[in-house]
Scaffold this motif. Structure first.
Motif, PDB file in Angstrom:
ATOM      1  N   CYS A  63       0.591  -1.155   0.149  1.00  0.00           N
ATOM      2  CA  CYS A  63       0.104  -0.181  -0.107  1.00  0.00           C
ATOM      3  C   CYS A  63       0.590   1.006  -0.083  1.00  0.00           C
ATOM      4  O   CYS A  63       1.591   1.526   0.465  1.00  0.00           O
ATOM      5  CB  CYS A  63      -1.042  -0.076   1.349  1.00  0.00           C
ATOM      6  SG  CYS A  63      -2.390  -1.465   1.317  1.00  0.00           S
ATOM      7  N   SER A  64       0.170   2.171  -0.749  1.00  0.00           N
ATOM      8  CA  SER A  64       1.092   3.517  -0.183  1.00  0.00           C
ATOM      9  C   SER A  64       0.631   4.483  -0.639  1.00  0.00           C
ATOM     10  O   SER A  64      -1.012   4.525  -1.585  1.00  0.00           O
ATOM     11  CB  SER A  64       2.496   3.469  -1.188  1.00  0.00           C
ATOM     12  OG  SER A  64       1.436   4.303  -2.763  1.00  0.00           O
ATOM     13  N   VAL A  65      -0.018   5.690  -0.116  1.00  0.00           N
ATOM     14  CA  VAL A  65      -0.683   6.405   0.106  1.00  0.00           C
ATOM     15  C   VAL A  65      -0.235   7.374  -1.036  1.00  0.00           C
ATOM     16  O   VAL A  65       0.735   8.191  -0.775  1.00  0.00           O
ATOM     17  CB  VAL A  65      -0.629   7.156   1.775  1.00  0.00           C
ATOM     18  CG1 VAL A  65      -1.772   8.259   1.918  1.00  0.00           C
ATOM     19  CG2 VAL A  65      -0.863   6.458   2.601  1.00  0.00           C
ATOM     20  N   THR A  66      -1.299   8.066  -1.259  1.00  0.00           N
ATOM     21  CA  THR A  66      -0.630   9.347  -2.095  1.00  0.00           C
ATOM     22  C   THR A  66      -1.057  11.167  -1.796  1.00  0.00           C
ATOM     23  O   THR A  66      -0.324  11.873  -2.059  1.00  0.00           O
ATOM     24  CB  THR A  66      -1.271   8.827  -4.291  1.00  0.00           C
ATOM     25  OG1 THR A  66      -2.556   8.458  -4.068  1.00  0.00           O
ATOM     26  CG2 THR A  66      -0.430   7.631  -4.929  1.00  0.00           C
ATOM     27  N   THR A  67      -2.367   9.978  -1.184  1.00  0.00           N
ATOM     28  CA  THR A  67      -3.115  12.034  -1.313  1.00  0.00           C
ATOM     29  C   THR A  67      -3.533  11.487   0.227  1.00  0.00           C
ATOM     30  O   THR A  67      -3.928  10.985   1.135  1.00  0.00           O
ATOM     31  CB  THR A  67      -4.310  12.432  -2.004  1.00  0.00           C
ATOM     32  OG1 THR A  67      -4.021  12.500  -2.702  1.00  0.00           O
ATOM     33  CG2 THR A  67      -5.009  13.648  -1.127  1.00  0.00           C
ATOM     34  N   VAL A  68      -2.724  12.137   1.305  1.00  0.00           N
ATOM     35  CA  VAL A  68      -3.111  12.119   2.767  1.00  0.00           C
ATOM     36  C   VAL A  68      -4.129  12.670   3.451  1.00  0.00           C
ATOM     37  O   VAL A  68      -4.704  13.454   2.755  1.00  0.00           O
ATOM     38  CB  VAL A  68      -1.707  12.829   3.860  1.00  0.00           C
ATOM     39  CG1 VAL A  68      -2.346  12.785   4.885  1.00  0.00           C
ATOM     40  CG2 VAL A  68      -0.319  12.514   3.107  1.00  0.00           C
TER      41      VAL A  68
END
Length: 146
Positions: A63-68
């Motif tokens: 998983c990667s967050v692109t918009t917090v």
């Protein structure tokens, strides 16, 4: 499966006594939306020969967050034959990061025949963005002992 004294054992019975592993690797990243979507490549379709086969499954979600977002979550789940299994892999979206999140499941399958295991991903609410990356993976082991 008990084997009785003097019983003639078939090759099929011996085959079913062995755990049977299956695995799938993600084939393309999935952009999380607010609706659960299958993660590309993370579906395993297999056939069981007996009713009541047991399974263990492990889902690994890259998983990667692109918009917090302060409260949103990236969530991964397992479906078997289109039925949601209890237990979720959860990743907080409160910082720009990339993590490996895992979950395991186990249980008993109903009737013999085709079984489909699928990992799905979602961002639980609007406002945050994230990707389920290509390093995500699904492992399933089937135990047929009757």
């Amino acid at each position: 499966m008990p084997i009785l004294a003097g019983q003639i054992v078939t090759a099929g019975q011996l085959d079913r006594m062995q755990p049977t592993p299956y695995s799938a690797e993600c084939t393309a990243a999935l952009t999380g939306t607010t609706t659960y979507q299958p993660i590309p490549g993370l579906t395993i379709t297999l056939a069981t020969e007996t009713a009541g086969a047991r399974f263990t499954a492990a889902g690994v979600f890259d998983c990667s967050v692109t918009t917090v977002h302060a409260t949103n979550l990236m969530v991964g789940k397992l479906q078997i034959n289109s039925v949601d299994q209890s237990g979720l892999a959860i990743h907080a979206m409160d910082t720009l990061d990339r993590d490996t999140v895992a979950m395991s499941w186990s249980g008993t399958l109903g009737s013999a025949g085709t079984q489909t295991f699928t990992l799905l991903g979602v961002v639980n609410a609007a406002g945050g963005g994230g990707l389920f990356h290509i390093n995500s993976r699904l492992e399933v082991v089937i135990y047929e002992v009757t």
